[in-house]
Scaffold this active site. Structure first.
Site, PDB file in Angstrom:
ATOM      1  N   ASP A 155       0.834  -1.199   0.000  1.00  0.00           N
ATOM      2  CA  ASP A 155       0.000   0.000   0.000  1.00  0.00           C
ATOM      3  C   ASP A 155       0.870   1.250   0.000  1.00  0.00           C
ATOM      4  O   ASP A 155       0.551   2.245  -0.628  1.00  0.00           O
ATOM      5  CB  ASP A 155      -0.960  -0.001   1.201  1.00  0.00           C
ATOM      6  CG  ASP A 155      -0.237  -0.160   2.528  1.00  0.00           C
ATOM      7  OD1 ASP A 155       0.883  -0.713   2.552  1.00  0.00           O
ATOM      8  OD2 ASP A 155      -0.784   0.259   3.559  1.00  0.00           O
ATOM      9  N   ARG A 200       5.339   4.175   6.070  1.00  0.00           N
ATOM     10  CA  ARG A 200       4.932   3.947   7.457  1.00  0.00           C
ATOM     11  C   ARG A 200       4.977   2.459   7.807  1.00  0.00           C
ATOM     12  O   ARG A 200       5.311   1.624   6.960  1.00  0.00           O
ATOM     13  CB  ARG A 200       3.551   4.529   7.702  1.00  0.00           C
ATOM     14  CG  ARG A 200       2.447   3.794   6.972  1.00  0.00           C
ATOM     15  CD  ARG A 200       1.076   4.299   7.411  1.00  0.00           C
ATOM     16  NE  ARG A 200       0.027   3.657   6.676  1.00  0.00           N
ATOM     17  CZ  ARG A 200      -0.893   4.296   5.965  1.00  0.00           C
ATOM     18  NH1 ARG A 200      -0.883   5.615   5.894  1.00  0.00           N
ATOM     19  NH2 ARG A 200      -1.846   3.627   5.348  1.00  0.00           N
ATOM     20  N   ASP A 201       4.631   2.152   9.033  1.00  0.00           N
ATOM     21  CA  ASP A 201       4.741   0.760   9.473  1.00  0.00           C
ATOM     22  C   ASP A 201       3.530  -0.035   9.001  1.00  0.00           C
ATOM     23  O   ASP A 201       2.713  -0.495   9.786  1.00  0.00           O
ATOM     24  CB  ASP A 201       4.867   0.686  10.998  1.00  0.00           C
ATOM     25  CG  ASP A 201       3.692   1.346  11.706  1.00  0.00           C
ATOM     26  OD1 ASP A 201       2.990   2.155  11.056  1.00  0.00           O
ATOM     27  OD2 ASP A 201       3.469   1.054  12.893  1.00  0.00           O
ATOM     28  N   GLU A 202       3.440  -0.169   7.703  1.00  0.00           N
ATOM     29  CA  GLU A 202       2.350  -0.938   7.126  1.00  0.00           C
ATOM     30  C   GLU A 202       2.935  -1.776   5.987  1.00  0.00           C
ATOM     31  O   GLU A 202       3.231  -2.943   6.186  1.00  0.00           O
ATOM     32  CB  GLU A 202       1.231  -0.020   6.651  1.00  0.00           C
ATOM     33  CG  GLU A 202      -0.041  -0.777   6.377  1.00  0.00           C
ATOM     34  CD  GLU A 202      -1.296  -0.003   6.744  1.00  0.00           C
ATOM     35  OE1 GLU A 202      -2.352  -0.554   6.515  1.00  0.00           O
ATOM     36  OE2 GLU A 202      -1.228   1.129   7.236  1.00  0.00           O
ATOM     37  N   ASP A 253      -6.186  -2.279  -2.825  1.00  0.00           N
ATOM     38  CA  ASP A 253      -5.369  -1.275  -3.512  1.00  0.00           C
ATOM     39  C   ASP A 253      -4.871  -1.799  -4.856  1.00  0.00           C
ATOM     40  O   ASP A 253      -4.988  -1.140  -5.883  1.00  0.00           O
ATOM     41  CB  ASP A 253      -4.167  -0.883  -2.642  1.00  0.00           C
ATOM     42  CG  ASP A 253      -4.559  -0.445  -1.231  1.00  0.00           C
ATOM     43  OD1 ASP A 253      -5.461  -1.069  -0.641  1.00  0.00           O
ATOM     44  OD2 ASP A 253      -3.961   0.515  -0.713  1.00  0.00           O
ATOM     45  N   TRP A 267     -11.723  -5.983  -1.653  1.00  0.00           N
ATOM     46  CA  TRP A 267     -10.364  -6.449  -1.358  1.00  0.00           C
ATOM     47  C   TRP A 267     -10.256  -7.925  -1.789  1.00  0.00           C
ATOM     48  O   TRP A 267      -9.458  -8.272  -2.648  1.00  0.00           O
ATOM     49  CB  TRP A 267     -10.039  -6.262   0.129  1.00  0.00           C
ATOM     50  CG  TRP A 267      -9.502  -4.893   0.451  1.00  0.00           C
ATOM     51  CD1 TRP A 267      -8.219  -4.581   0.802  1.00  0.00           C
ATOM     52  CD2 TRP A 267     -10.223  -3.639   0.440  1.00  0.00           C
ATOM     53  NE1 TRP A 267      -8.102  -3.222   0.995  1.00  0.00           N
ATOM     54  CE2 TRP A 267      -9.300  -2.620   0.785  1.00  0.00           C
ATOM     55  CE3 TRP A 267     -11.524  -3.268   0.157  1.00  0.00           C
ATOM     56  CZ2 TRP A 267      -9.664  -1.270   0.860  1.00  0.00           C
ATOM     57  CZ3 TRP A 267     -11.890  -1.924   0.233  1.00  0.00           C
ATOM     58  CH2 TRP A 267     -10.966  -0.945   0.580  1.00  0.00           C
ATOM     59  N   GLU A 271      -2.164   9.056  -0.642  1.00  0.00           N
ATOM     60  CA  GLU A 271      -3.176   8.122  -0.158  1.00  0.00           C
ATOM     61  C   GLU A 271      -4.551   8.784  -0.121  1.00  0.00           C
ATOM     62  O   GLU A 271      -5.549   8.176  -0.485  1.00  0.00           O
ATOM     63  CB  GLU A 271      -2.787   7.671   1.261  1.00  0.00           C
ATOM     64  CG  GLU A 271      -3.827   6.796   1.938  1.00  0.00           C
ATOM     65  CD  GLU A 271      -3.344   6.251   3.269  1.00  0.00           C
ATOM     66  OE1 GLU A 271      -2.480   6.905   3.906  1.00  0.00           O
ATOM     67  OE2 GLU A 271      -3.807   5.167   3.662  1.00  0.00           O
ATOM     68  N   HIS A 331       0.841   6.242  -2.272  1.00  0.00           N
ATOM     69  CA  HIS A 331      -0.158   5.172  -2.298  1.00  0.00           C
ATOM     70  C   HIS A 331      -0.708   5.129  -3.723  1.00  0.00           C
ATOM     71  O   HIS A 331      -1.213   6.124  -4.208  1.00  0.00           O
ATOM     72  CB  HIS A 331      -1.310   5.574  -1.370  1.00  0.00           C
ATOM     73  CG  HIS A 331      -1.522   4.710  -0.181  1.00  0.00           C
ATOM     74  ND1 HIS A 331      -0.637   4.662   0.866  1.00  0.00           N
ATOM     75  CD2 HIS A 331      -2.546   3.883   0.167  1.00  0.00           C
ATOM     76  CE1 HIS A 331      -1.128   3.841   1.797  1.00  0.00           C
ATOM     77  NE2 HIS A 331      -2.277   3.347   1.381  1.00  0.00           N
TER      78      HIS A 331
HETATM   79  C1  BGC Z   1      -4.033   0.843   3.913  1.00  0.00           C
HETATM   80  C2  BGC Z   1      -4.911   0.812   2.714  1.00  0.00           C
HETATM   81  C3  BGC Z   1      -5.757  -0.398   2.850  1.00  0.00           C
HETATM   82  C4  BGC Z   1      -6.637  -0.123   4.016  1.00  0.00           C
HETATM   83  C5  BGC Z   1      -7.693  -1.127   4.272  1.00  0.00           C
HETATM   84  C6  BGC Z   1      -4.915   1.095   5.084  1.00  0.00           C
HETATM   85  O1  BGC Z   1      -4.241   1.258   6.262  1.00  0.00           O
HETATM   86  O2  BGC Z   1      -3.009   1.759   3.794  1.00  0.00           O
HETATM   87  O3  BGC Z   1      -4.472   1.295   1.574  1.00  0.00           O
HETATM   88  O4  BGC Z   1      -6.401  -0.842   1.736  1.00  0.00           O
HETATM   89  O5  BGC Z   1      -5.887   0.112   5.182  1.00  0.00           O
HETATM   90  O6  BGC Z   1      -8.725  -0.490   4.845  1.00  0.00           O
END
Ligand code: BGC
Length: 926
Positions: free
Chosen positions: A487, A491-493, A500, A555, A774, A795
């Site tokens: 995504d 950041r910590d993701e 996405d 998703w 984003e 994003h």
């Molecule tokens: C992500 C998104 C993702 C979403 C899901 C976010 O934190 O960055 O792009 O699809 O969470 O709700």
């Protein structure tokens, strides 16, 4: 004459490490007469040899116009063997081409531990496999991570080498060394999979690195995705590191064929040694890397190094390995900084001029033990300091969020070079502190790191803003290709969020050849499917997929949308075979949970995300409505349910599964009927009356034919409340753009695409965006940043508009019923005041080019189609307009067949070649 070029096996050029016993071959035809029209291939012959030796397959002449997805039908492929192949083709007149240049692929090893590929009854002995590492991870620390182990052993080759390959992998990430050199140019291998189920291995040709006599092989390991931090983990499981394990492990198998004919193999095992005393003191994908140059170990990866103080490794069996099907992550390009500032003494900020993913390399000097720190950020704050709040850092915890901070401890003897290897950052600015002098601009460079999927699209136009949007989309894609489609890179993701990439997948395929990448990631997605059929919201699914983050509409539907697009774009029928069962189970689960076929029950474990980040999520934007942008969640979810059922039926149709085709077509019809009964009124109003609702219903063909133009009108009317702006979130935006064009509102679509006020792409670009944000309101003049807990500036989801640009502005569309770009539809729709566009899309059959110029009276379009492809060209006309090709009326033009005129367009069929169409408008253009 035709000439086959760009030979590939399983989408890769000269791949080392193929573990599929029926690999698929492809080539691209070139012609030495690009102006000749209608060139086609009528046959091919492939010859495959086992290295220089025996013929493994001679297909003979096969009458076929296929150039891709050609399944190897020769002798059983042998482990570790290299196969060289060539192809020749016959043209429309039955003339054979010259043989292509030779290309090759190398099979991986197999047997227990390596791969499942080999035939079950294959009697050959398995390659013994050990995973080796530090006996106890002594330096493991839940908060800090761990130091990088160094592993080594020596071996002797009794003579010169004819050919040698190494296959390697790790639980963690690794860098492989041979005789003092890093092997290959991969980064972050073996990349991310669900390590509990499957780990990828990589292959390297090392013929040139080995010598007769003593040799040394070594590896450096780091936590990576296996043992390092993963996004969301900290928040949801209260664990920081070690999702898959803490014990870093390495596995390798070296296979060397000597000139003498002897085969020597070296594998990981008890005869290796390990040291924890290397220079990388900690590394983590999110936190960054700490390198202490005082602790470098010169010669550790060369023969003759004294490793008597190293300790014997711990060995054990590991998970199943499979060959990596996607292009490697590597340093793809380098960026020179555009500015250097010093907001306070000793604090230097480099601006690389572009937001991207990767790291920096810096030439520096410092005293022995001096520590230089590199902190990375996407934005600057109002004072010109790096803005890091959106990295989710907790001021009370210096180890929270994604620190994106590298440290280098100097050796202290003149110039040194810092470059990390086991981390990556999302950034445009890097703050350097700890230097005792003022560095210069040239001391540092940005290293752009991502999965190196081949570039496929080039676009430019007369509109500078549109070009900048397209460039930003490209950079955003590249920033988020790291073995998984993430995504965001900062950041910590950094998770492979399926929604996405589902919305962005077609734009991605226009920009790059994504076939290998999606082959890999769709595997991750299927492996994350829960037992009851739920598809995970992101993949690999690091948390237990049975428990949370799965089953979300829009998703989970990645399991139908992406395989279908991969089939349409690349002709990849195998991906449908591999994905069908998962798609079917996803639909069956959806139906079980929604017995009246309306998705209004909370059966998935997380709340429905819906049309994420639509206008209802804007913060403090005066003048725009606070509510009314979001399509009601059940309308949204039910629409996806109907669409995925329809795609599943189409997949079944291609696969010849008649019974399933009927079943899912029927399911789709029933869901569609329920959708109309529940949410659509007789006058075409869809519950919620949102732009998004109409966009999805139109895009998925859910409405009765009579209501479609009415719904399109309502969609356009829904701009009014937003003073002409869009209110869509990231799932529906590109669908809306495409539907506007389809229903005759291209002008509206262009207006949105080129708009500059918030919300718009132009607003991002005008306010410094070099990648797509984003959120539409990530940063707004007067208000500043959105909520830092979720505010990435890199994003790609909203960048899915790139698909619209390709389909409408460039006008290039793959055709669903002639998959693999056997036929494309060329349908440029001029607008937005553009006077010129130039685009090339390199398809699996070769490059398709469209270049047009538009004035009030004349629309000139140059189309070039590679050999063996056909195109339907659809151009806008008005009553009385005259259409010519190369100055001849189209009806008489060589190689052009006019299919008809309807609804303000002319449709023509063409084969390969270059065509110059001119439409002289009788009246003003429609
Ligand atoms: C992500 C998104 C993702 C979403 C899901 C976010 O934190 O960055 O792009 O699809 O969470 O709700």
């Amino acid at each position: 004459m035709l000439q086959p070029t760009r030979l590939r096996c399983e989408y890769l050029v000269d791949a080392v490490g193929i573990d599929c016993l029926e690999p698929r071959l492809s080539w691209v035809l070139q012609t030495d007469h690009p102006d000749r029209r209608g060139e086609r291939q009528t046959g091919w012959q492939i010859i495959v040899r086992r290295d220089a030796g025996a013929v493994a397959w001679n297909s003979g002449r096969v009458a076929s116009d296929e150039t891709a997805q050609i399944v190897y039908r020769g002798r059983l492929l042998e482990p570790c063997a290299r196969y060289r192949w060539k192809v020749r083709v016959w043209d429309g007149a039955g003339r054979p081409s010259a043989w292509s240049l030779e290309s090759s692929w190398t099979m991986g090893p197999w047997g227990p531990g390596w791969t499942n590929a080999r035939a079950n009854n294959d009697p050959r002995p398995a390659v013994p496999m050990n995973w080796i590492g530090e006996p106890l991870p002594a330096t493991w620390n839940e908060r800090e991570g761990q130091a990088s182990p160094l592993l080594r052993r020596e071996f002797t080759l009794p003579g010169p080498v004819r050919r040698a390959v190494v296959f390697a992998s790790a639980l963690g990430i690794y860098e492989l060394h041979l005789n003092g050199r890093k092997v290959g140019d991969r980064a972050l291998a073996p990349e991310w999979t669900d390590y509990h189920r499957r780990v990828q291995y990589q292959g390297y040709d090392v013929t040139g690195l080995l010598v007769s006599g003593p040799n040394a092989i070594g590896a450096m390991l780091a936590p990576g995705w296996f043992a390092g931090q993963l996004g969301l983990g900290g928040d949801f499981l209260a664990i920081k590191r070690g999702f898959y394990g803490r014990h870093l492990r390495f596995a390798a198998y070296l296979h060397a064929e000597l000139e003498s004919g002897t085969v020597v193999s070296v594998t990981t095992g008890p005869d290796w040694k390990v040291s924890m005393e290397g220079p990388i003191r900690s590394s983590d994908l999110l936190a960054g890397e700490t390198y202490d140059a005082r602790r470098e170990v010169p010669g550790w990866d060369r023969p003759g190094y004294d490793d008597s103080r190293w300790i014997p490794v711990f060995c054990r069996m590991g998970p199943v390995l499979s060959a990596q099907p996607n292009e490697p992550i590597r340093v793809v390009t380098t960026l020179a900084p555009v500015a250097l500032t010093e907001p306070s003494p000793g604090v230097f900020i480099y601006d690389l001029g572009q937001n991207f993913a990767g790291w920096v390399r810096m030439h520096l000097e410092g005293e022995h033990g001096a520590e230089v720190r590199f902190r990375h950020a996407e934005m600057l704050d109002a004072d010109g300091r790096i803005y890091r709040d959106n990295l989710r850092l907790d001021p009370k915890d210096s180890r929270s969020g994604a620190q994106q901070e590298d440290r280098y401890v100097c050796r202290g003897n003149g110039e040194e070079v810092f470059e990390p290897r086991f981390t990556y950052h999302g950034f445009r600015y890097v703050e350097v502190t700890g230097l005792a002098y003022k560095p210069s601009l040239e001391d540092l460079e940005g290293r752009v790191v991502h999965s190196d999927a081949t570039a496929a699209g080039e676009f430019s136009s007369s509109n500078a803003l549109l070009d900048r949007i397209m460039r930003a989309i490209g950079w955003t894609q590249d920033s988020n290709l790291h073995g998984v489609p993430t995504d965001c890179p900062q950041r910590d993701e950094r998770l492979g969020w399926a929604g996405d990439i589902q919305v962005f997948s077609q734009a991605a395929m226009f920009n790059r050849d994504m076939a290998g990448f999606f082959t890999k990631w769709l595997r991750d997605l299927r492996e994350g499917q829960a037992a009851d059929g739920r598809i995970p919201d992101f993949a690999p699914h690091a948390l237990e997929s049975e428990v949370r983050f799965s089953g979300n509409p829009g998703w989970g539907d990645a399991i139908t949308v992406i395989p279908w697009r991969q089939y349409v774009t690349y002709g990849d029928r195998r991906i449908l075979e591999e994905s069908f069962e998962s798609a079917r189970r996803w639909l069956d689960w959806s139906e079980r949970g929604n017995p009246d076929l309306l998705w209004r029950y909370r059966q998935q474990l997380t709340p429905i995300y819906g049309d994420w980040l639509n206008a209802d999520t804007f913060k403090d934007i005066p003048g725009l409505p606070r509510k009314g942008g979001e399509v009601p969640k059940e309308v949204y979810a039910t629409a996806w349910f109907a669409h995925s059922a329809s795609l599943t039926a189409r997949m079944a149709g291609v696969l010849g599964r008649t019974e399933d085709e009927r079943r899912y077509a029927d399911l789709s019809n029933r869901v569609t009927a329920a959708f109309n009964r529940a949410y659509v009124s007789k006058d075409g109003r869809i519950r919620g009356d949102t732009q998004a609702g109409y966009a999805l219903a139109l895009s998925f063909d859910l409405l009765p034919v009579r209501l479609r133009p009415i719904a399109a009108r309502r969609m356009v009317a829904a701009f009014k409340r937003y003073h002409g702006a869009l209110s869509t979130g990231f799932i529906s935006t590109v669908r809306m753009m495409n539907e506007l064009v389809r229903w005759g509102y291209a002008g509206e679509a262009y207006r949105l695409a080129l708009r500059r006020e918030m919300p718009s792409w132009g607003y991002m670009i005008d306010h410094g965006g070099t990648t797509i944000w984003e959120r539409w309101d990530g940063w707004v003049e007067g208000r500043g940043f959105q909520n830092p807990s979720m505010n990435s500036f890199n994003h790609y989801a909203i960048g899915s508009v790139g698909e619209w640009v390709w389909r409408t502005v460039a006008g290039i569309n793959p055709c669903e019923d002639e998959p693999g770009c056997r036929r494309v539809e060329i349908r440029p729709v001029p607008g937005g005041g553009l006077t010129e566009t130039r685009a090339v899309w390199r398809t699996i059959r070769g490059p398709v080019g469209v270049a047009w110029q538009a004035s009030r009276q004349v629309f000139e379009v140059e189309v070039s189609i590679p050999p063996n492809m056909r195109a339907t060209v659809v151009l806008p006309t008005a009553a009385g307009s005259v259409v010519t090709e190369g100055a001849v009326p189209v009806a008489k033009a060589h190689g052009v067949r006019v299919l008809g005129r309807r609804q303000g367009t002319i449709r023509m069929d063409i084969g390969s070649g270059t065509y110059r169409f001119t439409v002289m408008q009788g009246k003003a253009r429609a």
